[in-house]
Design a protein around this motif. Structure first.
Motif, PDB file in Angstrom:
ATOM      1  N   LEU A  86      -2.176   0.196   5.929  1.00 56.95           N
ATOM      2  CA  LEU A  86      -1.930  -0.466   4.403  1.00 56.95           C
ATOM      3  C   LEU A  86      -2.360  -1.826   4.655  1.00 56.95           C
ATOM      4  CD1 LEU A  86      -0.848   0.117   1.861  1.00 56.95           C
ATOM      5  CD2 LEU A  86       1.516  -0.783   2.864  1.00 56.95           C
ATOM      6  N   ARG A  87      -2.277  -2.594   5.673  1.00 54.73           N
ATOM      7  CA  ARG A  87      -2.958  -4.012   5.832  1.00 54.73           C
ATOM      8  C   ARG A  87      -4.262  -4.171   5.653  1.00 54.73           C
ATOM      9  NH1 ARG A  87       0.984  -4.214  10.149  1.00 54.73           N
ATOM     10  NH2 ARG A  87       2.823  -5.001   9.510  1.00 54.73           N
ATOM     11  N   LEU A  89      -6.081  -1.888   4.234  1.00 55.06           N
ATOM     12  CA  LEU A  89      -6.619  -1.443   2.931  1.00 55.06           C
ATOM     13  C   LEU A  89      -6.336  -2.605   1.851  1.00 55.06           C
ATOM     14  CD1 LEU A  89      -7.265   1.186   1.561  1.00 55.06           C
ATOM     15  CD2 LEU A  89      -4.691   1.392   1.015  1.00 55.06           C
ATOM     16  N   SER A  90      -5.457  -3.295   2.101  1.00 55.16           N
ATOM     17  CA  SER A  90      -5.364  -4.456   1.545  1.00 55.16           C
ATOM     18  C   SER A  90      -6.124  -5.561   1.550  1.00 55.16           C
ATOM     19  CB  SER A  90      -3.824  -5.328   1.415  1.00 55.16           C
ATOM     20  OG  SER A  90      -3.837  -5.877   2.750  1.00 55.16           O
ATOM     21  N   LEU A 113      -3.374   7.777   4.933  1.00 60.59           N
ATOM     22  CA  LEU A 113      -3.405   7.268   3.604  1.00 60.59           C
ATOM     23  C   LEU A 113      -2.672   8.264   2.377  1.00 60.59           C
ATOM     24  CD1 LEU A 113      -7.268   5.890   2.950  1.00 60.59           C
ATOM     25  CD2 LEU A 113      -5.065   4.578   3.129  1.00 60.59           C
ATOM     26  N   ASN A 117       0.751   6.888   0.506  1.00 63.81           N
ATOM     27  CA  ASN A 117       0.752   7.368  -0.971  1.00 63.81           C
ATOM     28  C   ASN A 117       2.207   8.069  -1.240  1.00 63.81           C
ATOM     29  OD1 ASN A 117      -1.416   6.051  -1.524  1.00 63.81           O
ATOM     30  ND2 ASN A 117      -2.737   7.697  -1.749  1.00 63.81           N
ATOM     31  N   ARG A 125      -5.065   4.625  -3.490  1.00 63.50           N
ATOM     32  CA  ARG A 125      -4.824   3.313  -2.504  1.00 63.50           C
ATOM     33  C   ARG A 125      -4.538   1.982  -3.285  1.00 63.50           C
ATOM     34  NH1 ARG A 125      -9.471   4.425   0.518  1.00 63.50           N
ATOM     35  NH2 ARG A 125      -9.894   2.561   1.519  1.00 63.50           N
ATOM     36  N   THR A 126      -5.035   1.677  -4.456  1.00 61.90           N
ATOM     37  CA  THR A 126      -4.692   0.485  -5.334  1.00 61.90           C
ATOM     38  C   THR A 126      -3.280   0.581  -5.431  1.00 61.90           C
ATOM     39  OG1 THR A 126      -7.194   0.659  -6.372  1.00 61.90           O
ATOM     40  CG2 THR A 126      -5.505  -0.795  -7.378  1.00 61.90           C
ATOM     41  N   VAL A 129      -1.274  -0.423  -2.161  1.00 60.13           N
ATOM     42  CA  VAL A 129      -1.316  -1.950  -2.077  1.00 60.13           C
ATOM     43  C   VAL A 129      -0.696  -2.681  -2.973  1.00 60.13           C
ATOM     44  CG1 VAL A 129      -2.798  -3.729  -1.809  1.00 60.13           C
ATOM     45  CG2 VAL A 129      -3.727  -1.543  -0.852  1.00 60.13           C
ATOM     46  N   GLY A 132       3.096  -2.015  -1.780  1.00 58.24           N
ATOM     47  CA  GLY A 132       3.200  -2.413  -0.601  1.00 58.24           C
ATOM     48  C   GLY A 132       3.409  -3.963  -0.805  1.00 58.24           C
ATOM     49  N   ARG A 133       2.682  -4.802  -1.438  1.00 56.66           N
ATOM     50  CA  ARG A 133       2.988  -6.089  -1.728  1.00 56.66           C
ATOM     51  C   ARG A 133       4.184  -6.278  -2.399  1.00 56.66           C
ATOM     52  NH1 ARG A 133      -3.315  -7.085  -3.021  1.00 56.66           N
ATOM     53  NH2 ARG A 133      -3.848  -7.793  -0.785  1.00 56.66           N
ATOM     54  N   ILE A 138       3.309  -5.941   3.063  1.00 56.86           N
ATOM     55  CA  ILE A 138       1.972  -6.673   3.434  1.00 56.86           C
ATOM     56  C   ILE A 138       2.135  -7.860   2.538  1.00 56.86           C
ATOM     57  CG2 ILE A 138       0.719  -4.586   3.956  1.00 56.86           C
ATOM     58  CD1 ILE A 138      -0.376  -4.270   0.995  1.00 56.86           C
TER      59      ILE A 138
END
Length: 139
Positions: A86-87, A89-90, A113, A117, A125-126, A129, A132-133, A138
């Motif tokens: 994930l990191r 990916l971000s 992934l 998800n 994936r967007t 992220v 996750g933020r 992340i």
């Protein structure tokens, strides 16, 4: 070292067998824990984290669900490797680059992934992220 830094997840991720061993060790050497350089509260925290997890698996609800080890918490739901993915990916890395950096196959990255998800409830994936933020997983 783990007790001074609070590295709980590393122990819990190892599963039931390690928790049983830790419980037995804590019972037999309860008076020696501090003299061995282990923070006694850390061991108690680890062992307390196992009981709520068992209660949730049995289908109970209540105060146990407020445990810091609750499976509903995204930080606990994602494995260390999934957090790594994930990191990256971000940071905008593609699957191939993530695979190369983690020394795994692209299929493994895709598997991570999918799991990310599913655990975060993301559709792509967007979104993963963004979630996750928002959850502070992340930067």
């Amino acid at each position: 070292m783990a007790s001074h830094e609070g590295f709980v997840r590393a122990f819990l991720d190892e599963g039931e067998a390690l928790m049983r061993l830790l419980g037995a060790w804590a019972e037999r050497g309860a008076t020696q824990i501090g003299s061995l350089g282990v923070v006694p509260a850390f061991v108690a925290q680890l062992l307390d984290g196992v009981a709520p997890a068992r209660a949730r698996m049995a289908g109970s609800t209540g105060a146990a669900d407020l445990s810091p080890f609750a499976a509903d918490s995204p930080a606990d739901a994602l494995t260390a490797r999934e957090l790594d993915v994930l990191r990256m990916l971000s940071a905008g890395h593609r699957n191939r680059v993530i695979a190369e950096k983690l020394f795994v196959s692209e299929l493994t990255v895709k598997s991570h992934l999918r799991k990310i998800n599913a655990k975060l409830g993301a559709g792509n994936r967007t979104q993963a992220v963004a979630i996750g933020r928002a959850k502070g997983l992340i930067p």
